[in-house]
Scaffold this motif. Structure first.
Motif, short mmCIF file in Angstrom:
data_model
loop_
_atom_site.label_atom_id
_atom_site.label_comp_id
_atom_site.label_asym_id
_atom_site.label_seq_id
_atom_site.Cartn_x
_atom_site.Cartn_y
_atom_site.Cartn_z
N GLY A 15 0.84 -1.19 0.00
CA GLY A 15 0.00 0.00 0.00
C GLY A 15 0.88 1.24 0.00
O GLY A 15 1.77 1.37 0.83
N THR A 16 0.65 2.13 -0.93
CA THR A 16 1.49 3.33 -1.05
C THR A 16 0.66 4.60 -0.95
O THR A 16 -0.58 4.56 -0.94
CB THR A 16 2.24 3.35 -2.40
OG1 THR A 16 1.28 3.57 -3.45
CG2 THR A 16 2.98 2.04 -2.64
N THR A 17 1.32 5.74 -0.91
CA THR A 17 0.63 7.03 -0.83
C THR A 17 -0.01 7.39 -2.17
O THR A 17 -0.73 8.38 -2.25
CB THR A 17 1.60 8.15 -0.43
OG1 THR A 17 2.70 8.15 -1.35
CG2 THR A 17 2.12 7.96 0.98
N SER A 18 0.27 6.62 -3.21
CA SER A 18 -0.32 6.95 -4.52
C SER A 18 -1.51 6.07 -4.85
O SER A 18 -1.91 5.97 -6.01
CB SER A 18 0.75 6.84 -5.61
OG SER A 18 1.30 5.54 -5.63
N GLY A 19 -2.07 5.41 -3.84
CA GLY A 19 -3.25 4.56 -4.08
C GLY A 19 -4.51 5.39 -4.32
O GLY A 19 -4.50 6.62 -4.32
N ARG A 28 -9.36 12.75 4.60
CA ARG A 28 -8.82 12.25 3.34
C ARG A 28 -8.42 10.80 3.55
O ARG A 28 -7.74 10.47 4.52
CB ARG A 28 -7.58 13.05 2.91
CG ARG A 28 -7.05 12.64 1.52
CD ARG A 28 -5.64 13.17 1.28
NE ARG A 28 -4.70 12.50 2.17
CZ ARG A 28 -3.58 13.07 2.65
NH1 ARG A 28 -3.27 14.30 2.34
NH2 ARG A 28 -2.79 12.38 3.46
N TYR A 29 -8.89 9.92 2.66
CA TYR A 29 -8.64 8.49 2.78
C TYR A 29 -7.75 8.03 1.63
O TYR A 29 -8.04 8.35 0.48
CB TYR A 29 -9.94 7.69 2.70
CG TYR A 29 -11.04 8.20 3.61
CD1 TYR A 29 -10.97 8.04 4.99
CD2 TYR A 29 -12.15 8.84 3.08
CE1 TYR A 29 -11.98 8.50 5.82
CE2 TYR A 29 -13.17 9.31 3.91
CZ TYR A 29 -13.08 9.14 5.26
OH TYR A 29 -14.08 9.60 6.08
N VAL A 30 -6.70 7.26 1.93
CA VAL A 30 -5.86 6.67 0.90
C VAL A 30 -5.89 5.15 1.07
O VAL A 30 -5.44 4.63 2.10
CB VAL A 30 -4.40 7.18 0.99
CG1 VAL A 30 -3.56 6.56 -0.14
CG2 VAL A 30 -4.35 8.70 0.92
N PHE A 31 -6.46 4.45 0.09
CA PHE A 31 -6.59 3.00 0.18
C PHE A 31 -5.21 2.34 0.12
O PHE A 31 -4.38 2.69 -0.71
CB PHE A 31 -7.42 2.46 -0.99
CG PHE A 31 -8.89 2.78 -0.94
CD1 PHE A 31 -9.42 3.70 -0.04
CD2 PHE A 31 -9.77 2.15 -1.82
CE1 PHE A 31 -10.78 3.98 0.00
CE2 PHE A 31 -11.13 2.43 -1.79
CZ PHE A 31 -11.63 3.34 -0.89
N HIS A 32 -4.99 1.37 0.99
CA HIS A 32 -3.76 0.58 0.97
C HIS A 32 -4.01 -0.87 0.58
O HIS A 32 -3.27 -1.44 -0.20
CB HIS A 32 -3.06 0.64 2.33
CG HIS A 32 -2.26 1.88 2.52
ND1 HIS A 32 -1.65 2.20 3.71
CD2 HIS A 32 -1.97 2.91 1.68
CE1 HIS A 32 -1.01 3.35 3.59
NE2 HIS A 32 -1.19 3.80 2.38
N VAL A 33 -5.05 -1.48 1.17
CA VAL A 33 -5.36 -2.89 0.86
C VAL A 33 -6.88 -2.99 0.72
O VAL A 33 -7.62 -2.63 1.64
CB VAL A 33 -4.89 -3.84 1.98
CG1 VAL A 33 -5.18 -5.29 1.60
CG2 VAL A 33 -3.41 -3.64 2.29
#
Length: 166
Positions: A15-19, A28-33
């Motif tokens: 999981g990265t910050t560019s998901g 703000r939500y950033v998907f990892h898995v």
């Protein structure tokens, strides 16, 4: 209920910050898995909660939820008790438990959120606007009436019940 199936993840997931990323109610939500990546076993994402950010009281009927704070602190209301969860601390909210949270501090709070099993991804995708390239460092927008309406409307399709504040 359908027939029970044991799901297996197919390969490791970085999981990265560019998901895939979304703007929530002051968040703000950033998907990892995602469930697709984990054999439906979990949905994990990084969450930035701006001052005043957080959702109204609700409960998940199908998922347990774990929140881990790694910067700032957030006031959680869970099962009618208030918990101030600070950096380095976590709170586990079992399925069916009414909860809400709010960043009552001056700066952003950062927390990691894990749902088990997966399934809530669809709600985020349906309800919230995508964070576009170049917007990543912007402050999350506050919830407006249209966003709240979409959150409430989509809830039942994803086993989310909204709970009126008394």
């Amino acid at each position: 209920g359908g027939k029970h199936m044991t799901a297996h993840a197919r390969s490791p997931v970085h999981g990265t910050t560019s998901g895939e990323a979304y703007w929530g109610p002051g968040d703000r939500y950033v998907f990892h898995v995602t469930g697709a990546e984990s054999g439906d076993s979990m949905f994990a994402f990084d969450c930035l909660v701006g001052p005043g950010g957080g959702p109204p009281p609700h409960r998940h009927l199908a998922e347990d939820e774990l929140f881990f704070l790694y910067e700032g602190s957030i006031e959680f209301n869970a099962a009618e008790r208030t918990h101030v969860v600070s950096a380095g601390e976590a709170i586990f909210v079992p399925r069916g438990t009414t909860h809400s949270y709010r960043n009552v501090g001056e700066g952003n709070a950062l927390m990691y959120t894990i749902y088990t099993p997966a399934g809530m991804e669809g709600w985020f995708r349906e309800v919230f606007e995508r964070v576009r390239p170049g917007e990543f460092d912007m402050a999350p927008p506050p919830a407006d009436e249209a966003m709240i309406a979409r959150m409430l409307d989509a809830g039942p399709r994803y086993n989310v019940e909204w709970v009126a504040e008394v």
